[in-house]
Design an enzyme around this catalytic site. Structure first.
Site, PDB file in Angstrom:
ATOM      1  N   ARG A 239      -2.778  12.076  25.964  1.00 27.84           N
ATOM      2  CA  ARG A 239      -1.576  11.440  25.367  1.00 27.84           C
ATOM      3  C   ARG A 239      -1.807  11.726  23.619  1.00 27.84           C
ATOM      4  O   ARG A 239      -0.772  12.133  23.297  1.00 27.84           O
ATOM      5  CB  ARG A 239      -1.749   9.763  25.722  1.00 27.84           C
ATOM      6  CG  ARG A 239      -0.575   9.285  24.872  1.00 27.84           C
ATOM      7  CD  ARG A 239       0.752   9.521  25.429  1.00 27.84           C
ATOM      8  NE  ARG A 239       1.529  10.821  24.975  1.00 27.84           N
ATOM      9  CZ  ARG A 239       2.665  11.301  25.197  1.00 27.84           C
ATOM     10  NH1 ARG A 239       3.346  10.958  26.234  1.00 27.84           N
ATOM     11  NH2 ARG A 239       3.162  12.317  24.357  1.00 27.84           N
ATOM     12  N   CYS A 243       1.168  14.071  22.299  1.00 26.65           N
ATOM     13  CA  CYS A 243       2.292  13.533  21.108  1.00 26.65           C
ATOM     14  C   CYS A 243       2.287  14.305  19.768  1.00 26.65           C
ATOM     15  O   CYS A 243       3.108  14.662  19.242  1.00 26.65           O
ATOM     16  CB  CYS A 243       1.915  12.034  20.739  1.00 26.65           C
ATOM     17  SG  CYS A 243       2.746  10.714  21.608  1.00 26.65           S
TER      18      CYS A 243
END
Lengths: 282, 252
Positions: A239, A243
């Protein structure tokens, strides 16, 4: 689905009745259901009815089951299982361990997250090295790393996030992660805060979680999760990576202190809310 | 003198790494021996390693801001040498300019008046206008630029600008025409030209906001599409045509 049933230590009804999140765990769909009730159906939590429906049949359970087999198997040059691995609550204790990561480990003198701690145990207990596929392959449902992380993570489902802040290093990493969360840079001037400090805002059709809404935020930080758009189970580290890719940042090193600082901050922001692992995400 | 040479420092560092690896292995075998093994390792490896060990930073002695900078630039957190599409490197992407520094406001922090003025002045000074003035381009090209989120991503999957044109990412945050779904971090721009007209002031304002929105909205979330070089002056003219042209779906 015997694996899932073993997690059903407490009936969800008990938790609905107002009992604090069960220390002995809760299925992720039940934990999520409580959050939906608690937030009066927040737009972030209910944005994908398909995913909500699919939760009991989350493909990540198969990955977790494969992880359980791997965890208990004698493997690596030292022909040892991971059953003596200490994730912070004592050797072999997995219940609630993920809910208290990242944390400081005296044996390494470092704050470690699930990913780095697992790698540490695979090296020290099993004798794997960084070049072995078991460690090198960090991503994808077929990787040992994701199988093991999903299994270990699922053992905290329903338990409140509670990363310790007793050691000065835990606090230092969390605080540095907070600075990094708000630090704007790169081509588009983005920081994490650009997308994650307002309630109910969307990037295109996707509703974003806000770090200021812990009841939503816990779902956002609940990894490993199966991502339907990737058809893979993904980790916290993934993640962070993705991002930052969207933010036009350079590649972050898996397991770096920079990544762990960010994960420390975001986990602290979910403190007290239940872990929802494995989750299903877009 | 030997100790001070860079080569010696390098050797010390690699010894440290080796020692660290060994101590980690030992640590797994015996709980009690772990901290001792880590502390003792550099000494065992070579006396040369001692200064390096002493220089090892104590995270708990640093401010949160200093530690963040250290983790980003000194602790092998990012691939600082990674090539970027604009020909720089990862480090250049992470170094903050004055606007980014002033606008990294944490929870509860507010931009003070002096900083606001400075940000707005820097932004205004950054804006370059096309020779012959601001004109509208091709709304169809602008439509695609407004939709595209391609370009300048690096990390694990760098965008190849030979294969795709970098876009403006506008729909990520704005609803623009109603035929496509946009985000709502920024305001809706539906009916932009129809509602505002296409007077000279409105054209300049819109050009400025796309080029560097901090000129009007200090520390806005919106990227500086012109100042950062993501969109050329011609591309901004195309995006503006998409917003202003009566034929554009934005104004239908």
């Amino acid at each position: 689905m015997s694996f899932r049933k073993s997690l059903l230590a407490l009936p969800a009804a008990l938790a609905v009745a107002g009992v604090a999140y069960a220390s002995s765990g809760m299925l992720p769909e039940d934990a999520l259901d409580l959050q939906i009730k608690k937030t009066n159906s927040s737009s972030y939590l209910i944005q994908s009815p398909q995913n909500l429906m699919m939760m009991p049949d989350n493909p990540a359970w198969l990955v977790a089951e494969a992880g359980e087999v791997l965890f208990k198997q004698a493997r690596g040059p030292k022909n040892a299982s991971l059953e003596q691995c200490d994730f912070g609550k004592g050797p072999g204790v997995l219940e609630g361990a993920h809910a208290e990561l990242p944390r400081y480990f005296a044996d390494t003198g470092k704050v470690m997250d699930l990913d780095t701690r697992l790698v540490y145990c695979m090296k020290t207990l099993q004798g794997f090295t960084n070049d072995d596929p078991a460690i090198k392959q960090k991503h994808g449902s077929k990787s040992d790393m994701m199988k093991l992380q999903t299994y270990i993570g699922s053992k905290s489902s329903g338990m409140p996030w509670n990363p310790p802040m007793n050691h000065p290093l835990e606090k230092a990493m969390r605080d540095a992660g907070e600075v990094m969360f708000y630090r704007r840079s790169a081509t588009m001037d983005f920081s994490c805060a650009t997308c994650h400090t307002q309630t109910g805002k969307r990037i295109r059709a996707s509703v974003l979680p806000s770090v200021y809404d812990p009841a939503d935020w816990t779902k956002a930080i609940s990894w490993p999760s199966h991502r339907t758009s990737h058809e893979e189970v993904r980790s916290s580290q993934h993640r962070v990576l993705e991002c930052l890719w969207q933010m036009r940042y350079p590649n972050i090193k898996n397991g770096s202190d920079a990544s762990i600082a960010m994960i420390s901050f975001w986990t602290d922001a979910g403190r007290g809310e239940p872990v929802i692992v494995p989750d299903l995400k877009r | 003198m030997f100790k001070k040479s860079p080569i010696a420092a390098l050797a010390a560092a690699s010894l440290l790494l080796i020692a660290g690896g060994c101590s980690a292995t030992n640590a797994g075998k015996s709980e009690a021996a772990k901290p001792a093994a880590v502390a003792a390792a550099p000494v065992v490896a070579a006396p040369v390693a001692a200064p390096a060990a002493a220089a090892k930073v104590d995270y708990t002695k640093m401010s949160a801001k200093d530690l963040a900078e250290y983790l980003i630039f000194e602790a092998e957190g990012y691939d600082l040498k990674q090539a970027t599409q604009e020909g720089t490197n990862g480090r250049a992407r992470l170094v903050q300019d004055e606007i980014q520094k002033a606008c990294s406001l944490m929870k509860g922090q507010e931009l003070d008046d002096k900083s606001r003025e400075k940000v707005m002045a820097l932004a205004t000074a950054s804006i370059k206008y096309p020779e012959g003035g601001i004109k509208l381009g091709d709304w169809k090209k602008g439509r695609e630029l407004a939709w595209s989120g391609y370009g300048y991503r690096t990390a694990h999957n760098p965008d190849d600008h030979e294969k795709g044109t970098p876009g403006g990412n506008c729909y990520n945050c704005h609803q623009i025409a109603t035929d496509r779904t946009g985000g709502d971090i920024g305001p809706s721009l539906t009916g932009y030209g129809k509602n505002r007209g296409a007077g000279e002031d409105m054209l300049k304002y819109t050009y400025d906001v796309i080029y560097n929105p901090h000129a009007y909205f200090a520390c806005t979330n919106m990227p500086r599409m012109g100042a950062s070089g993501v969109l050329s002056q011609k591309q901004i003219a195309d995006v503006m045509a998409y917003l202003f042209d009566p034929e554009s779906p934005v104004n239908k």
